[in-house]
Design an enzyme around this catalytic site. Structure first.
Site, short mmCIF file in Angstrom:
data_model
loop_
_atom_site.label_atom_id
_atom_site.label_comp_id
_atom_site.label_asym_id
_atom_site.label_seq_id
_atom_site.Cartn_x
_atom_site.Cartn_y
_atom_site.Cartn_z
CE LYS A 138 -9.02 22.54 50.60
NZ LYS A 138 -8.84 23.86 51.25
NE ARG A 140 -4.88 25.51 46.38
CZ ARG A 140 -4.61 24.64 47.36
NH1 ARG A 140 -4.76 23.37 47.15
NH2 ARG A 140 -4.22 25.08 48.52
NE ARG A 174 -2.50 24.10 59.30
CZ ARG A 174 -3.17 24.01 58.17
NH1 ARG A 174 -4.19 23.18 58.07
NH2 ARG A 174 -2.85 24.76 57.13
NE ARG A 220 0.80 23.61 55.46
CZ ARG A 220 -0.34 23.40 54.79
NH1 ARG A 220 -1.12 22.39 55.11
NH2 ARG A 220 -0.69 24.19 53.81
NE ARG A 244 -2.13 28.47 51.65
CZ ARG A 244 -2.42 27.55 52.56
NH1 ARG A 244 -2.26 27.81 53.85
NH2 ARG A 244 -2.88 26.38 52.22
P1 AMP Z 1 -2.56 22.86 50.53
O1 AMP Z 1 -1.83 21.91 51.41
O2 AMP Z 1 -3.65 22.18 49.74
O3 AMP Z 1 -3.07 24.07 51.25
O4 AMP Z 1 -1.51 23.38 49.42
C1 AMP Z 1 -0.34 24.06 49.79
C2 AMP Z 1 0.23 24.78 48.59
O5 AMP Z 1 0.55 23.84 47.55
C3 AMP Z 1 -0.71 25.79 47.91
O6 AMP Z 1 -0.69 27.06 48.57
C4 AMP Z 1 -0.11 25.84 46.52
O7 AMP Z 1 1.10 26.62 46.50
C5 AMP Z 1 0.29 24.39 46.27
N1 AMP Z 1 -0.84 23.62 45.67
C6 AMP Z 1 -1.54 22.60 46.26
N2 AMP Z 1 -2.49 22.16 45.44
C7 AMP Z 1 -2.41 22.90 44.31
C8 AMP Z 1 -3.16 22.95 43.10
N3 AMP Z 1 -4.21 22.12 42.89
N4 AMP Z 1 -2.80 23.85 42.16
C9 AMP Z 1 -1.74 24.67 42.33
N5 AMP Z 1 -1.01 24.71 43.46
C10 AMP Z 1 -1.34 23.84 44.45
#
Ligand code: AMP
Length: 238
Positions: free
Chosen positions: A32, A107, A147, A180, A191
């Protein structure tokens, strides 16, 4: 600067096309973020990544970052109210008028219904369209655990499919690559469980609304981009 702040890039060939609000949906690791960045440069609209905004808050040591960090490190979701407010703030910025790409948000169903009504209440010109990127579980596991990121130029590598020339060092400036903290197998499993429990219903929500397309994410980055652009144009011409 985070990806979501590095948004004011010039639009190129497709600047006459009005994308409106675009949701990119998909499990962790489907691409994404990569695809959102490519759409930013194609259409000249910003990427709004809630994950990037949260990581930026953690790096700056804000109260928001402090309350989000342990949840993120465990692969759990930050509260809906918190991320909804973050998105509401971001959408007040003028670079969002032609559209924007939501990456990693909504989400949960609660976030989806919030954003739908927030946009309706604020008189957005175009309805949201949603594009879901599909990739098999095993492919995602390799993508996530392999990654590595250059802390200097932000180039993304993968130790399995796109390794740097010298292990663990960036090809561009030789900086030590980082991982990360949530890119481990244990966190990935959590996740995915979170995704299946909380985010899969969001996919169904937008599928049921009809402004929805799926693309195969297990092909070259360029092919996925082309498929997303075609899906977006199909959705906007409906
Ligand atoms: P991402 O970089 O989008 O994979 O997000 C990393 C982490 O940030 C996720 O595993 C969640 O802990 C938190 N996070 C990101 N976006 C959201 C969201 N829309 N709602 C809740 N937690 C989020």
């Amino acid at each position: 600067m985070t990806n979501s702040e590095a948004n004011s890039q010039p639009a190129s060939a497709d600047s006459n096309f009005l994308p409106g609000p675009v949701l990119l949906l998909g499990a962790p690791g489907v691409g994404k973020g990569t695809q959102a960045q490519l759409l930013v440069s194609t259409f000249g609209i910003p990427q709004i990544s809630t994950g990037d905004i949260l990581r930026s808050n953690i790096a700056q040591g804000t109260a928001l970052g402090k309350s989000a960090k342990s949840l993120m490190d465990q692969g759990q979701l930050v509260s809906d109210d918190l991320v909804n407010q973050m998105v509401a703030d971001r959408l007040t910025q003028p670079d969002t008028t032609r559209g924007y790409i939501l990456d990693g948000f909504p989400r949960t169903l609660n976030q989806a219904t919030w954003v739908d009504s927030h946009l309706a209440a604020n008189g957005t010109t175009l309805p949201i369209v949603a594009i879901s990127i599909l990739v098999d579980y095993d492919v995602l596991l390799h993508r996530i655990t392999g990654r590595r990121i250059c802390p200097v130029c932000k180039t993304i590598y993968n130790v399995f499919s796109n390794p740097p020339k010298t292990p663990d060092l960036c090809d561009n400036e030789g900086a030590a690559l980082t991982q990360r903290p949530d890119d481990t197998e244990a966190v990935f499993t959590e996740r995915m469980r979170t995704f299946n429990a909380q985010t899969a219903p969001v996919v169904e929500h937008y599928r049921n609304q009809g402004r929805f397309q799926e693309v195969d994410g297990d092909q070259s980055v360029e092919s996925v981009t082309t498929a997303i652009q075609q899906a977006l144009k199909t959705l906007r011409n409906q």
